[in-house]
Design an enzyme around this catalytic site. Sequence first.
Site, mmCIF file in Angstrom:
data_model
loop_
_atom_site.group_PDB
_atom_site.id
_atom_site.type_symbol
_atom_site.label_atom_id
_atom_site.label_comp_id
_atom_site.label_asym_id
_atom_site.label_seq_id
_atom_site.Cartn_x
_atom_site.Cartn_y
_atom_site.Cartn_z
ATOM 1 N N ASN A 10 -0.406 -5.581 -3.251
ATOM 2 C CA ASN A 10 0.095 -4.324 -2.708
ATOM 3 C C ASN A 10 -0.915 -3.255 -3.122
ATOM 4 O OD1 ASN A 10 1.434 -1.983 -2.089
ATOM 5 N ND2 ASN A 10 3.352 -2.544 -3.101
ATOM 6 N N ARG A 94 0.683 -6.495 1.537
ATOM 7 C CA ARG A 94 1.611 -5.511 2.083
ATOM 8 C C ARG A 94 0.783 -4.537 2.929
ATOM 9 N NH1 ARG A 94 3.903 -0.132 -0.601
ATOM 10 N NH2 ARG A 94 5.458 0.351 0.961
ATOM 11 N N HIS A 183 9.657 0.616 4.557
ATOM 12 C CA HIS A 183 10.425 -0.158 3.567
ATOM 13 C C HIS A 183 11.088 -1.370 4.218
ATOM 14 C CE1 HIS A 183 11.174 3.746 1.066
ATOM 15 N NE2 HIS A 183 10.132 3.104 0.569
ATOM 16 N N ARG A 244 9.103 14.063 -1.352
ATOM 17 C CA ARG A 244 9.099 14.354 0.093
ATOM 18 C C ARG A 244 10.409 15.004 0.523
ATOM 19 N NH1 ARG A 244 7.761 8.325 1.642
ATOM 20 N NH2 ARG A 244 6.444 7.995 -0.166
ATOM 21 N N GLU A 387 10.380 -7.053 -2.941
ATOM 22 C CA GLU A 387 9.456 -7.035 -1.808
ATOM 23 C C GLU A 387 8.358 -8.088 -1.970
ATOM 24 O OE1 GLU A 387 9.575 -2.722 -2.547
ATOM 25 O OE2 GLU A 387 9.034 -2.520 -0.443
#
Length: 402
Positions: A10, A94, A183, A244, A387
């Site tokens: 990742n 990823r 996601h 965010r 993940e």
Amino acid sequence: MTPTRILVLNSGSSSVKYQLIDMADGTRLATGLAERIGEETSALHHRPLGTGGEERRREERLADHDAALAAIGEQLDADGMGLESPQLAAIGHRVVHGGLRFTEPTLIDDAVLKEIERLVPVAPLHNPANITGIRTAQRVRPDLPQVAVFDTAFHSAMPEHAARYAIDVETADAHRVRRYGFHGTSHAYVSRRAARLLERDPAQLNLIVLHLGNGASASAVSGGRCVDTSMGLTPLEGLVMGTRSGDIDPAVVFHLRRVAGMDVDAVDELLNKRSGLVGLCGENDMRVIRRRIDEGDEAARLAFDIYIHRLKKYIGAYYAVLGRVDAVVFTAGVGENSAPVREAAVAGLEELGLAVDGELNARGGDVPRLISPEYARVKVAVVPTDEELEIAQQTYALVTAR
Ligand code: ADP
């Protein structure tokens, strides 16, 4: 001997997270993180698992991603599981944005890499780093299959009425402006794992999945398919996040341009890096925010309330989208660990069949579990996301099917 190990990478702009997983039995062999790549203070944390080995930290300059992967390779080598190992079956990467083209895990070749590059304008923060990671890994093991697993893929099943923005169709299509969602690897893994926890067939289930990490997103999942999700063209839309803003009137951008003279990059930076919980109270760690609330801090209280208000609105919206909900599932750093967030998010929703059992909710743990009382019509669950395992499974399935 058939190779069964998958290295999952990742790659971020200044970091590489990795895991080595043996798919023969799902054992995690090693995990680690190279961070602050390109800076003077780079470091590599490496943890061999299952061998009784200790975590090793090396503080040394990692000039670029090549240097980082070389250092990761050395660490794996020291445990007898280096990148040259014949037991390595593939590397799974990823990749954040797969656009409309990539709806499945994909074997990477030159054409695929070019297409991922073409998507950089819609994922300027993420895809360049993912591409660097892929190129670096290709240099080290050009003979090995490399697979891209996209964050957007799970959401590609979304119906057009959920994926389109209500703007001029020609403009939208010319510039690929639509809602992609992110996601996805986590939403896919968690919704399947939740079905197992509920002992139900995923095809029969309607779920609301709340992935609450530093980035946060909600999704409505029906029969194992995503029917709506809160992130859009970029991971900025939707829930209030660590830094965010999530949903905002787009006219805020024009307003700041006109009255504050901020250019597009300045507003981009404001909404992505100086908003959300950090913008509201200067802090994005939910643990610290809760501590500050306990000490009577008003800004932290308001930040928490705004965060929960938005979360609740999405639970309500996805309840309406799905019509019937079997479970609400919390995951990621905040979702898995913050009992106050889970409690506040469903408080007052008893009429919708939603409730949390105080004692079950307060109990920690890192296994999938139900936190709703026996009588609740809609189950509430905590399912730790994984993940890396999902990427490894998808990568292995693709290379073994070849
Ligand atoms: P990402 O992968 O998006 O960086 P994570 O899923 O790891 O994020 O979540 C990180 C966030 O989880 C932290 O910023 C913090 O707010 C929250 N978090 C982690 N542990 C706890 C905890 N024990 N209690 C409350 N919040 C936590």
